[in-house]
Design a protein around this motif. Structure first.
Motif, mmCIF file in Angstrom:
data_model
loop_
_atom_site.group_PDB
_atom_site.id
_atom_site.type_symbol
_atom_site.label_atom_id
_atom_site.label_comp_id
_atom_site.label_asym_id
_atom_site.label_seq_id
_atom_site.Cartn_x
_atom_site.Cartn_y
_atom_site.Cartn_z
ATOM 1 N N GLY A 24 0.725 -1.231 -0.127
ATOM 2 C CA GLY A 24 0.084 -0.072 0.115
ATOM 3 C C GLY A 24 0.736 1.234 0.016
ATOM 4 N N THR A 25 1.947 1.301 -0.091
ATOM 5 C CA THR A 25 3.133 2.436 -0.402
ATOM 6 C C THR A 25 3.531 2.450 -1.768
ATOM 7 O OG1 THR A 25 5.079 1.194 0.192
ATOM 8 C CG2 THR A 25 3.833 1.805 2.147
ATOM 9 N N PHE A 62 -11.102 -0.331 -2.893
ATOM 10 C CA PHE A 62 -9.663 -0.040 -2.816
ATOM 11 C C PHE A 62 -9.014 -1.287 -2.882
ATOM 12 C CE2 PHE A 62 -6.584 -0.973 0.566
ATOM 13 C CZ PHE A 62 -5.376 -0.343 -0.105
ATOM 14 N N LEU A 63 -9.578 -2.382 -2.399
ATOM 15 C CA LEU A 63 -8.768 -3.671 -2.753
ATOM 16 C C LEU A 63 -8.518 -4.245 -4.016
ATOM 17 C CD1 LEU A 63 -10.275 -5.617 0.702
ATOM 18 C CD2 LEU A 63 -7.856 -4.814 0.420
ATOM 19 N N LEU A 252 -10.948 7.827 6.530
ATOM 20 C CA LEU A 252 -11.653 8.946 5.934
ATOM 21 C C LEU A 252 -11.827 8.623 4.507
ATOM 22 C CD1 LEU A 252 -12.994 11.745 5.943
ATOM 23 C CD2 LEU A 252 -10.765 12.758 5.267
ATOM 24 N N LYS A 253 -10.688 8.046 4.151
ATOM 25 C CA LYS A 253 -10.851 7.488 2.448
ATOM 26 C C LYS A 253 -11.874 6.599 2.167
ATOM 27 C CE LYS A 253 -8.639 8.603 -1.604
ATOM 28 N NZ LYS A 253 -8.380 9.973 -2.202
ATOM 29 N N LEU A 254 -12.121 5.673 2.972
ATOM 30 C CA LEU A 254 -12.843 4.287 2.751
ATOM 31 C C LEU A 254 -14.201 4.695 3.514
ATOM 32 C CD1 LEU A 254 -10.196 1.528 3.420
ATOM 33 C CD2 LEU A 254 -11.050 2.748 1.055
ATOM 34 N N TYR A 284 -2.006 5.375 -1.708
ATOM 35 C CA TYR A 284 -3.647 5.338 -1.906
ATOM 36 C C TYR A 284 -4.580 6.205 -1.129
ATOM 37 C CZ TYR A 284 -2.350 1.347 -4.390
ATOM 38 O OH TYR A 284 -1.804 0.359 -5.253
ATOM 39 N N PHE A 285 -4.147 6.616 0.089
ATOM 40 C CA PHE A 285 -5.088 7.292 1.106
ATOM 41 C C PHE A 285 -4.568 8.857 1.208
ATOM 42 C CE2 PHE A 285 -6.048 2.830 2.940
ATOM 43 C CZ PHE A 285 -6.890 2.595 2.058
ATOM 44 N N GLY A 286 -3.453 9.079 0.665
ATOM 45 C CA GLY A 286 -3.139 10.395 0.630
ATOM 46 C C GLY A 286 -2.342 11.054 1.707
ATOM 47 N N GLY A 287 -1.552 10.143 2.272
ATOM 48 C CA GLY A 287 -0.505 10.653 3.347
ATOM 49 C C GLY A 287 0.160 9.632 4.120
#
Length: 337
Positions: A24-25, A62-63, A252-254, A284-287
């Motif tokens: 996920g990175t 997402f997955l 938040l993203k999910l 994927y999640f902005g940070g």
């Protein structure tokens, strides 16, 4: 309103990350570079096109894109480059220790040899330790949308590399795949002397947190934010000092929370729970870590003490030796003493 002092505190305070999936990175730029190196054609035309796809309504959406991205990872060098890029972020953000998840089944189901995955990740960790002083632990995760039999098979294969791992975990789709489904494999994990962790209480109910503790005998709960729905569970988590590895931007993203001001992190701290901040799948999640700290600090108006507590909790909840934990916790405490 976040003060300049708090911004500096977040950016410079030592921290450990306990909930990050190395797959996920995978930043889009690196994904395209590795795809080109491996002669794989992505369905996205450009980095911007790929980033535009990072809009998710739930965990499963997402997955789907997460596993598609992992498809380009084939060789030891790929896993090395992926891991080293993440560890460079750690160095830049004062993450001095990280406990990295990886998903063996995501790769073995594509007939990528385990040694390619593990050797690449481990060598990057060794190099980062030598270059930047970052310490690490590795935690293979079982994919809960697959069968327990598949998890048992994977566990047996991973035992050949067992001295490289500290714990085993459970991730992927929580809905429809409760902790009870994996009770036997986690009994095997404990019998071999490993610790265990599990994703629970993210999309699933607070009951999954109870079951991860009671059935899987976990040392940490990954996510656990649905614990806020069960007052008795909150009391129990505080009593047994069960850590929660919370991932605000991921939540938040999910759409686990609709607005960061609604995030339960501050309430968890107020219930004396060993809550920590982590990045989960930051590409994927902005940070990465600091972005997660800044987001909750801004939305929840954390105090300096809250920030220090979260950083100290990350060491308390880690699998570092007690002496090393106390060294870092002492250093953190001195920042506002």
């Amino acid at each position: 309103m976040t003060s300049r002092k708090q911004t500096e505190l977040i950016n410079t305070i030592p921290k450990t990350e306990l909930h990050v999936h190395i797959e996920g990175t995978f930043e889009p730029e690196l994904m395209f570079a590795i795809a080109e190196r491996n002669d794989i054609r992505l369905k996205y035309k450009s980095v911007d096109d790929l980033r535009a796809a990072y809009q998710f309504n739930n965990l499963q959406e997402f997955l789907d894109i997460y596993y598609a991205g992992a498809y380009v990872l084939l060789y030891e060098q790929d896993f090395y480059d992926l891991t080293k890029a993440y560890l460079k972020k750690c160095y830049e953000e004062k993450v001095v220790h990280t406990e990295i998840f990886f998903d063996p089944q995501t790769h073995t189901h594509r007939e990528v040899p385990l040694e390619n995955v593990i050797n690449g990740i481990v060598q990057a960790c060794i190099d980062a330790r030598n270059e930047w002083g970052i310490t690490y632990r590795l935690i293979p995760n079982f994919l809960r949308h697959l069968s327990e039999e598949d998890a048992i098979k994977t566990f047996k294969e991973l035992l050949a590399f067992g001295d490289l791992f500290t714990a085993f975990g459970l991730d992927s789709s929580e809905k429809g795949h409760p902790p009870a489904k994996f009770k036997r494999v986690f009994e095997m994990v404990r019998a071999e002397g490993f610790l265990s962790v599990a994703h629970a209480g993210e999309e699933g109910p607070a009951q999954n947190v109870w079951d991860a503790i009671d059935l899987l005998k976990v040392a940490r709960i990954d996510h656990g934010v649905r614990s806020i729905d069960d007052v008795v569970l909150l009391e129990e988590l505080a009593r047994i000092e069960m850590p929660l590895t919370v991932c605000p931007l991921s939540n938040l993203k999910l759409k686990v929370v609709n607005d960061m001001v609604d995030h339960p992190l501050k309430k968890l701290l107020d219930h004396n729970i060993v809550a920590t901040v982590n990045s989960d799948d930051p590409a994927y999640f902005g940070g990465y870590m600091n972005a997660n700290f800044h987001a909750v600090n801004e939305a929840l108006e954390l105090s300096d003490k809250d920030i220090v507590t979260l950083a100290a909790n990350s060491f308390k909840a880690s699998f570092l030796p007690d002496e090393e934990k106390q060294k870092w916790i002492g250093e953190i405490g001195s920042l506002i003493s």
